[in-house]
Design a protein around this motif. Structure first.
Motif, PDB file in Angstrom:
ATOM      1  N   VAL A 371       0.836  -1.200   0.000  1.00  0.00           N
ATOM      2  CA  VAL A 371       0.000   0.000   0.000  1.00  0.00           C
ATOM      3  C   VAL A 371       0.869   1.246   0.000  1.00  0.00           C
ATOM      4  O   VAL A 371       0.556   2.255  -0.645  1.00  0.00           O
ATOM      5  N   ASP A 372       1.991   1.201   0.717  1.00  0.00           N
ATOM      6  CA  ASP A 372       2.896   2.350   0.773  1.00  0.00           C
ATOM      7  C   ASP A 372       3.473   2.645  -0.608  1.00  0.00           C
ATOM      8  O   ASP A 372       3.691   3.804  -0.969  1.00  0.00           O
ATOM      9  N   GLN A 373       3.730   1.617  -1.397  1.00  0.00           N
ATOM     10  CA  GLN A 373       4.238   1.823  -2.743  1.00  0.00           C
ATOM     11  C   GLN A 373       3.208   2.534  -3.611  1.00  0.00           C
ATOM     12  O   GLN A 373       3.535   3.413  -4.411  1.00  0.00           O
ATOM     13  N   LEU A 374       1.931   2.183  -3.397  1.00  0.00           N
ATOM     14  CA  LEU A 374       0.864   2.873  -4.129  1.00  0.00           C
ATOM     15  C   LEU A 374       0.831   4.353  -3.736  1.00  0.00           C
ATOM     16  O   LEU A 374       0.611   5.223  -4.581  1.00  0.00           O
ATOM     17  N   ALA A 375       1.066   4.613  -2.436  1.00  0.00           N
ATOM     18  CA  ALA A 375       1.099   6.003  -1.978  1.00  0.00           C
ATOM     19  C   ALA A 375       2.243   6.757  -2.651  1.00  0.00           C
ATOM     20  O   ALA A 375       2.096   7.915  -3.056  1.00  0.00           O
ATOM     21  N   ALA A 376       3.400   6.092  -2.773  1.00  0.00           N
ATOM     22  CA  ALA A 376       4.563   6.727  -3.409  1.00  0.00           C
ATOM     23  C   ALA A 376       4.273   7.041  -4.873  1.00  0.00           C
ATOM     24  O   ALA A 376       4.717   8.070  -5.405  1.00  0.00           O
ATOM     25  N   ASP A 377       3.534   6.167  -5.530  1.00  0.00           N
ATOM     26  CA  ASP A 377       3.244   6.363  -6.957  1.00  0.00           C
ATOM     27  C   ASP A 377       2.458   7.649  -7.203  1.00  0.00           C
ATOM     28  O   ASP A 377       2.532   8.231  -8.294  1.00  0.00           O
ATOM     29  N   HIS A 378       1.687   8.083  -6.197  1.00  0.00           N
ATOM     30  CA  HIS A 378       0.904   9.314  -6.371  1.00  0.00           C
ATOM     31  C   HIS A 378       1.805  10.532  -6.590  1.00  0.00           C
ATOM     32  O   HIS A 378       1.381  11.517  -7.196  1.00  0.00           O
ATOM     33  N   PHE A 379       3.035  10.470  -6.100  1.00  0.00           N
ATOM     34  CA  PHE A 379       3.931  11.606  -6.244  1.00  0.00           C
ATOM     35  C   PHE A 379       4.565  11.676  -7.638  1.00  0.00           C
ATOM     36  O   PHE A 379       5.215  12.665  -7.980  1.00  0.00           O
ATOM     37  N   SER A 380       4.379  10.623  -8.423  1.00  0.00           N
ATOM     38  CA  SER A 380       4.958  10.611  -9.770  1.00  0.00           C
ATOM     39  C   SER A 380       4.428  11.747 -10.625  1.00  0.00           C
ATOM     40  O   SER A 380       5.089  12.220 -11.562  1.00  0.00           O
ATOM     41  N   VAL A 381       3.212  12.203 -10.330  1.00  0.00           N
ATOM     42  CA  VAL A 381       2.594  13.258 -11.135  1.00  0.00           C
ATOM     43  C   VAL A 381       3.435  14.534 -11.118  1.00  0.00           C
ATOM     44  O   VAL A 381       3.530  15.238 -12.129  1.00  0.00           O
ATOM     45  N   PHE A 382       4.113  14.811  -9.993  1.00  0.00           N
ATOM     46  CA  PHE A 382       4.920  16.020  -9.929  1.00  0.00           C
ATOM     47  C   PHE A 382       6.142  15.924 -10.855  1.00  0.00           C
ATOM     48  O   PHE A 382       6.542  16.896 -11.470  1.00  0.00           O
TER      49      PHE A 382
END
Length: 389
Positions: A371-382
């Motif tokens: 789940v933490d990896q999914l959270a990290a993926d959200h920052f890819s947009v920046f």
């Protein structure tokens, strides 16, 4: 203040005064030693005096292990262990430990005796079923715990100076196979459970929603359903003794607490609660326990046994081809589902009543990392925006 008394050729008795009684008589600690001459006896006296005066001295005891076992059982074990654990330890001590070491004096039991005891079980020696294969690591660990308890209490009682089992390294515990959590399994269980009797449906939903254990589930009483707060309180568990007697005990690790439940499940539970109360009012004097109204009980108020839940679940799995999922695994499914819904780990830990949040992390860490990896993926947009500019 110490003195030396020659007892025979190469034999001396050392004596150290530790105080005086009410009549002014000296209180002494004594030790017999065998040395070549009085000079060496003086050296031993200096060591003995330092040991006594520093508080490291433990008076010799001639109590045999089998004699002390009776004291351990009566004065310690019956008040400190749950019934099932006590029965298991008594069986281990009486069938495995006493036959080998019961004749020995407590002071004569050394760490090497504990090592030999455990090593023998690794090689399959002393099995009670007559087989020659090694005992499982979990069984060996339980045997060690029973032996260690005996010697630890003997130390606390001042019968021996140190516990010889204290620093013994045990076989590595076998890691339990992780539960194969899949949405398909959840969907199949949910669709299949609707075909089960109503009371079994409620049992399933309570276990899945709250993550409770079998013993905690069947120990639920009407007073534990807090309708005004929308929660279920878990503060006790039910266990069955070897003779068949059911006994209410404190919850595992003493971690009681509440778990909020959906309104729909509360209504299902209240239906059972009303039915149990109606039966109680009809029977009264013939009720299993006049002071308790168990939710999951027969028509006379006797609660279900914890193992009967597992037996029903095994048949349910087989009928519906659900796979190797134990009833206890619903607890793991509950936690894993909440993790995937991004519920904070601290809240999950409190909900399933782990003593420390670290326990939740240790058991379900791999799911939390996913789940933490999914959270990290959200920052890819920046980074995407930065590259496009």
């Amino acid at each position: 203040m110490g003195s030396i008394e020659k007892r025979g050729k190469g034999s001396f008795r050392l004596s150290v005064v530790t105080g005086y009684d009410a009549k002014g008589k000296a209180i002494r600690e004594r030790r017999n030693v065998r040395v070549k001459n009085k000079t060496q006896a003086r050296q031993e006296l200096a060591k003995f005096e330092a040991e006594v005066l520093s508080g490291d001295y433990s008076r010799p005891t001639y109590t045999r292990l089998e004699d002390f076992y009776k004291e351990w059982k009566q004065k310690f074990a019956e008040d400190h262990f749950a019934p099932r654990t006590l029965q298991e330890y008594i069986g281990i001590i009486e069938k495995r430990i006493i036959p080998q070491y019961g004749h020995m004096k407590l002071n004569d039991i050394k760490p090497m005796h504990i090592v030999d005891f455990l090593d023998g079980m690794k090689r399959g020696e002393g099995r009670l079923d007559g087989k020659s294969v090694p005992l499982s690591p979990s069984t060996i660990r339980n045997c060690y715990k029973a032996f260690n308890s005996l010697l630890s209490v003997a130390t606390d009682f001042g019968l021996i100076k140190n516990n010889p089992a204290q620093h013994i390294k045990l076989p590595a515990a076998q890691r339990k196979k992780s539960v194969a959590y899949t949405k398909e399994n959840i969907d199949k269980m949910i669709s299949s459970i609707s075909n089960e009797p109503y009371i079994k449906q409620v049992m399933f939903w309570i276990a899945f929603v709250t993550g409770c254990r079998e013993g905690e589930l069947v120990a639920l009483e009407d007073k534990h359903i807090l309708e005004d707060k929308g929660t279920v309180r878990f503060e006790q568990s039910l266990t069955q003794l070897s003779g068949g007697e059911l006994r209410v005990k404190s919850i595992k690790n003493g971690m009681d607490g509440t778990a909020a439940i959906p309104n729909e499940l509360m209504e299902m539970i209240l239906k059972i609660k009303r039915e149990r109360k109606r039966e109680f009012m009809m029977l009264r004097d013939r009720w299993y326990d006049p002071n308790r109204i168990f939710l999951f009980a027969d028509e006379e108020g006797k609660p279900m046994r914890p193992d009967s839940v597992s037996q029903w679940w095994a048949c349910f799995r087989k009928r519906n081809e659900i796979g190797d999922i134990r009833f206890h695994d619903l607890r793991h499914y509950s936690v894993t589902y909440l993790i995937q819904q991004n519920v904070p780990t601290k809240s999950i830990s409190q909900r399933v009543r782990h003593r420390k949040i670290g326990t939740t992390m240790d058991i379900y860490g791999h799911h939390i990392e996913e789940v933490d990896q999914l959270a990290a993926d959200h920052f890819s947009v920046f980074f995407s925006n930065q590259n496009s500019s």
